[in-house]
Design an enzyme around this catalytic site. Structure first.
Site, PDB file in Angstrom:
ATOM      1  N   GLU A  46       0.894  -1.063   0.060  1.00  0.00           N
ATOM      2  CA  GLU A  46       0.106   0.009  -0.064  1.00  0.00           C
ATOM      3  C   GLU A  46       0.764   1.165   0.008  1.00  0.00           C
ATOM      4  O   GLU A  46       0.476   2.259  -0.988  1.00  0.00           O
ATOM      5  CB  GLU A  46      -0.800   0.073   1.450  1.00  0.00           C
ATOM      6  CG  GLU A  46      -1.839  -1.237   1.246  1.00  0.00           C
ATOM      7  CD  GLU A  46      -1.696  -2.148   2.271  1.00  0.00           C
ATOM      8  OE1 GLU A  46      -2.166  -2.914   2.807  1.00  0.00           O
ATOM      9  OE2 GLU A  46      -0.036  -2.721   2.015  1.00  0.00           O
ATOM     10  N   CYS A  69      -2.409  -3.415   7.290  1.00  0.00           N
ATOM     11  CA  CYS A  69      -2.069  -3.617   8.728  1.00  0.00           C
ATOM     12  C   CYS A  69      -2.284  -2.252   9.398  1.00  0.00           C
ATOM     13  O   CYS A  69      -2.670  -1.123   9.118  1.00  0.00           O
ATOM     14  CB  CYS A  69      -0.525  -3.835   8.879  1.00  0.00           C
ATOM     15  SG  CYS A  69       0.452  -2.533   8.145  1.00  0.00           S
ATOM     16  N   CYS A  78      -0.441   0.608   7.676  1.00  0.00           N
ATOM     17  CA  CYS A  78      -0.794   1.066   6.352  1.00  0.00           C
ATOM     18  C   CYS A  78      -2.280   1.821   6.483  1.00  0.00           C
ATOM     19  O   CYS A  78      -2.751   2.510   5.419  1.00  0.00           O
ATOM     20  CB  CYS A  78      -0.865  -0.100   5.357  1.00  0.00           C
ATOM     21  SG  CYS A  78       0.703  -0.937   5.032  1.00  0.00           S
ATOM     22  N   THR A 155      11.164 -44.774  -7.044  1.00  0.00           N
ATOM     23  CA  THR A 155      12.038 -43.449  -6.466  1.00  0.00           C
ATOM     24  C   THR A 155      13.403 -43.809  -6.543  1.00  0.00           C
ATOM     25  O   THR A 155      14.166 -42.742  -6.780  1.00  0.00           O
ATOM     26  CB  THR A 155      11.504 -42.912  -5.086  1.00  0.00           C
ATOM     27  OG1 THR A 155      11.758 -43.924  -4.090  1.00  0.00           O
ATOM     28  CG2 THR A 155       9.929 -42.590  -5.200  1.00  0.00           C
ATOM     29  N   ALA A 156      13.713 -45.049  -6.755  1.00  0.00           N
ATOM     30  CA  ALA A 156      15.251 -45.367  -6.570  1.00  0.00           C
ATOM     31  C   ALA A 156      15.266 -46.762  -7.049  1.00  0.00           C
ATOM     32  O   ALA A 156      14.688 -47.654  -6.531  1.00  0.00           O
ATOM     33  CB  ALA A 156      15.988 -44.919  -5.460  1.00  0.00           C
ATOM     34  N   SER A 162      19.347 -43.129  -8.356  1.00  0.00           N
ATOM     35  CA  SER A 162      18.263 -42.248  -8.624  1.00  0.00           C
ATOM     36  C   SER A 162      18.535 -41.192  -9.435  1.00  0.00           C
ATOM     37  O   SER A 162      17.509 -40.519  -9.776  1.00  0.00           O
ATOM     38  CB  SER A 162      17.567 -41.854  -7.301  1.00  0.00           C
ATOM     39  OG  SER A 162      18.524 -40.924  -6.777  1.00  0.00           O
ATOM     40  N   THR A 190      19.122 -39.569   3.292  1.00  0.00           N
ATOM     41  CA  THR A 190      19.411 -38.920   2.046  1.00  0.00           C
ATOM     42  C   THR A 190      20.816 -38.427   2.089  1.00  0.00           C
ATOM     43  O   THR A 190      21.501 -38.307   1.043  1.00  0.00           O
ATOM     44  CB  THR A 190      18.391 -38.118   1.792  1.00  0.00           C
ATOM     45  OG1 THR A 190      17.082 -38.572   1.741  1.00  0.00           O
ATOM     46  CG2 THR A 190      18.515 -37.063   0.643  1.00  0.00           C
ATOM     47  N   ASP A 194      23.481 -39.764  -0.645  1.00  0.00           N
ATOM     48  CA  ASP A 194      23.578 -38.789  -1.914  1.00  0.00           C
ATOM     49  C   ASP A 194      24.331 -37.601  -1.576  1.00  0.00           C
ATOM     50  O   ASP A 194      24.599 -36.830  -2.624  1.00  0.00           O
ATOM     51  CB  ASP A 194      22.147 -38.192  -2.521  1.00  0.00           C
ATOM     52  CG  ASP A 194      21.211 -39.461  -2.702  1.00  0.00           C
ATOM     53  OD1 ASP A 194      21.611 -40.568  -3.036  1.00  0.00           O
ATOM     54  OD2 ASP A 194      19.960 -39.262  -2.670  1.00  0.00           O
ATOM     55  N   PRO A 300      11.387 -42.571   1.021  1.00  0.00           N
ATOM     56  CA  PRO A 300      10.183 -43.102   1.533  1.00  0.00           C
ATOM     57  C   PRO A 300       9.943 -43.312   2.844  1.00  0.00           C
ATOM     58  O   PRO A 300       8.770 -43.080   3.263  1.00  0.00           O
ATOM     59  CB  PRO A 300      10.366 -44.412   0.616  1.00  0.00           C
ATOM     60  CG  PRO A 300      11.531 -44.813   0.355  1.00  0.00           C
ATOM     61  CD  PRO A 300      12.373 -43.490   0.138  1.00  0.00           C
TER      62      PRO A 300
END
Length: 370
Positions: A46, A69, A78, A155-156, A162, A190, A194, A300
């Site tokens: 605004e 606000c 504002c 998924t892998a 993957s 993970t 990875d 997973p």
């Protein structure tokens, strides 16, 4: 209001932890001012629009995507600015869920004779700020769970391989999703398997989307590693640089987590009665850190745990046109025994992304409770 929504979208990557807001001021059928909230501590939408309109705001209609606000924060209220500017009408898409504002901004405008209308394009405004709404109403972030799978739901490979299931276009789309989230959550499995960075590749986004964001605004989401027993190494790629990552654990072995803290890696203990990480408590902690949206990118087991505890608000699944076979790993680790236990989903969108398909779905329990 549609223009105001488009303006608000320009703050998608920069306003955290504040909401994304756009504003358009119209006088005698002409747009005389516009603006959006660009970053926390800067002008609200605004104020930016009023500066743009200057004296032409007097007697005008203000279209704004969020209730103005009425409290003093890092910037002034504002509502007071709109009153001082002499606008005669304010059209608002949605209420501000912040308890400091909710309904009060509209009440103050009405009290001085300004016409107020509410609800125009509410759904579009809500979509932009569902994370902010979640934090204000549920004291926790909105949780996306991102997964990449083959056509047969894998998924892998059995070995864990993957890279890459999906196309570059899909992976770039994930970068956009990461970029507007305040935190990315993954599991120790993970990290160990990875060595991910879990960062936004801003250079790629700049090249493709032409964001033209200043370097200072190329912020990275907080990376959160869930590691119940602190199995990961504090030297892992995901933990650098200091201050950009935290580890959440159930372990209370102080000598172990001091190794992390000595490297500038924050450690938060969120344990449940069974000695595992309490996911709900972890999300509440992120809410206290003013994180609006969380992206879960994990295997997973962790994704299945989030789903079983009804903590996923939205699933983003990228499906590649390939088959990975029956020995490959599944989408979720969900030990269900009967059809009665199956998890129902509401599919909101299916869209082509490169050679892949992006499926957006909401768990049925979330649609019923909203």
């Amino acid at each position: 209001m549609a223009q105001a929504i488009e303006l608000a979208q320009q703050g998608l990557y920069t306003t955290l932890p504040n909401p994304r807001v756009g504003c358009v001021i119209v006088n005698d059928g002409l747009v005389v001012g516009s603006g959006w909230h660009e970053k926390a501590g800067g002008d609200h939408a605004e104020i930016a629009a009023l500066k743009s309109a200057a004296d032409r705001a007097r007697g005008a209609t203000c279209y704004v995507t969020l209730e103005p606000c009425c409290h003093q924060g890092r910037t002034g209220p504002c509502v007071a600015a709109l009153i001082k500017a002499g606008v005669k009408r304010v059209v608002i898409a949605m209420e501000d869920p912040n308890p400091q504002v909710f309904g009060q901004g509209m009440a103050q405008l009405k009290a001085v004779g300004i016409d107020v209308e509410l609800g125009l394009l509410r759904d579009q405004a809500m979509q932009l700020n569902k994370g902010f709404v979640s934090r204000m109403q549920r004291q926790r972030p909105y949780v996306y769970c991102k997964l990449a799978m083959s056509l047969d739901g894998r998924t892998a490979m059995e070995s864990g391989e993957s890279r890459w299931i999906t196309s570059r276009a899909a992976r770039l789309d994930v970068q956009r999703l990461r970029a507007h989230c305040g935190a990315v959550v993954t599991g120790c499995g993970t990290v160990l398997a990875d060595e991910p960075t879990m960062q936004v590749r801003w250079r790629e986004l700049d090249e493709v989307d032409e964001l033209h964001l200043p370097v200072a605004e190329h912020s990275q989401p907080l990376r959160v590693v869930l590691d119940s027993d602190l199995k990961t190494s504090p030297q892992a790629t995901v933990y650098g640089p200091p201050g950009a990552t935290m580890v959440v654990t159930a372990s209370k072995a102080a000598e172990r987590y001091l190794v992390f803290e000595n490297r500038g890696i924050a450690v938060e203990v969120c344990a449940n009665d069974s000695g595992r990480i309490d996911l709900g408590k972890m999300l509440a902690y992120l809410g206290q850190r003013q994180i609006n949206e969380v992206l879960v990118e994990a295997g997973p087991t962790l994704c299945g745990a989030f789903l079983q505890e009804n903590l996923i608000d939205e699933l983003i699944v990228y499906m590649a046109p390939k088959l990975m076979g029956s020995n490959a790993r599944p989408l979720f680790d969900l030990p269900l025994a009967s059809m009665d236990e199956s998890v129902e989903l509401q599919i909101n969108e299916v869209r082509a992304v490169g050679d892949d398909w992006r499926i957006t779905a909401i768990p049925a329990n979330k649609t019923q409770s909203s």
